[in-house]
Design a protein around this motif. Sequence first.
Motif, PDB file in Angstrom:
ATOM      1  N   ARG A   1     -33.475   6.102  22.431  1.00 21.65           N
ATOM      2  CA  ARG A   1     -32.530   6.941  23.173  1.00 21.65           C
ATOM      3  C   ARG A   1     -31.141   6.897  22.568  1.00 21.65           C
ATOM      4  N   THR A   2     -30.362   7.892  22.968  1.00 16.47           N
ATOM      5  CA  THR A   2     -28.932   7.926  22.690  1.00 16.47           C
ATOM      6  C   THR A   2     -28.229   8.191  24.013  1.00 16.47           C
ATOM      7  N   GLU A   3     -27.238   7.391  24.317  1.00  8.88           N
ATOM      8  CA  GLU A   3     -26.512   7.531  25.586  1.00  8.88           C
ATOM      9  C   GLU A   3     -25.022   7.562  25.319  1.00  8.88           C
ATOM     10  N   SER A   4     -24.334   8.512  25.928  1.00 12.16           N
ATOM     11  CA  SER A   4     -22.876   8.592  25.829  1.00 12.16           C
ATOM     12  C   SER A   4     -22.268   8.413  27.212  1.00 12.16           C
ATOM     13  N   SER A   5     -21.120   7.754  27.258  1.00 18.51           N
ATOM     14  CA  SER A   5     -20.450   7.556  28.539  1.00 18.51           C
ATOM     15  C   SER A   5     -18.946   7.514  28.323  1.00 18.51           C
TER      16      SER A   5
END
Length: 369
Positions: A266-270
Amino acid sequence: MSEVRYGLVGAGYFGLAIGRALLKEPSASITRIFDAENSANAALVLGAKVSASIERLCASEDVDAVVVASPNWAHAEAVLVAAQHGKHVFCEKPIALSFEDCSRMITETAQAGVLFMAGHAMNFMRGVRRAKALIAEGAIGEVVFCRAVRNNWEEPQGEVTWKKRRELSGGHLYHHIHELDFVQSIMGPAVSATMAGGNVAHLGPGYGNEDDLLLMTLEFGNNTFAALEYGSAFRWPEHYVLIEGTMGAIRIDLQDTGVEVRTPERTESSLLHRSQAEDDDRTAFYNRGAADGGVLFGNPSIEPPLWLRGMIEEELSYFHSLLRGEPAVAEFAALTDGSAAAASIATADALSLSLREGRKVLVSEITGR
């Protein structure tokens, strides 16, 4: 305490911002201020009385806790006087410019039975908290390497402030200790430290005497490492922390603001801060001031930008909640038991010794253990 009455030592740019943040708490008041240059204006803004000395402020019956936001070199004195008078203390970073002073401050506040919190505000960024939670969950596996970069370019100034004098501020290493503290909060205290660098582009009038290029290597044992780069001799500004794990990586970007997690799955941005507005404000701030990022702070007549006010509000709200008897949060324990401050200053001292003597230094040479 149903209400907490604060004394403020140091009411310049950052101290005044802390005072404003505290007054947003309905059960907080600023009763006393000491600052050799800025007391009158701050007293008017914050509705406080001016004390003639640190001693008188700390001895005042209408002060329950002391906030120390004076210049770096003056932190130790104010904290020790507050402890002697049995006052709880919040002290801005770096809490001291030597491990010896740091240790004495921690010992004397503990003996006095008062709360002593270090102002390492980076720990209160929402994105930083999210990154730590992911690491604790094992989302990126075992952390093996961190790279922290905080550099920019600075032009000569009409007035050389204390921040540009190494003996008063500690230079970039101590004054910008946030990234060093953060790396060690993930990887633990460093075992050995090596630093190279010097003043390569800021000699002469208008610059002060701090080193403007510092390259650091930390070893933590068990084949884990960190590299840090600080300074003001860089025409291409960068500000980020990259955390490399065996199963993924996290990049915390403090310039093009945001947090990104990458794993094979996965790739997660926050967000880094509390809102998109705060993140956007930080990015715009850096874009506006990229050429002079290290000297933009310091004018008491200017309020800090939105994103910085948010960080200050978060950490002071937490300190205030502890004084009112609310439960402590486990992830912030190192900020109130002295361990985070002691570890960061010990490693900074080891790095400074490495630069002076041109060798790898064991942190135990500083701590004696």
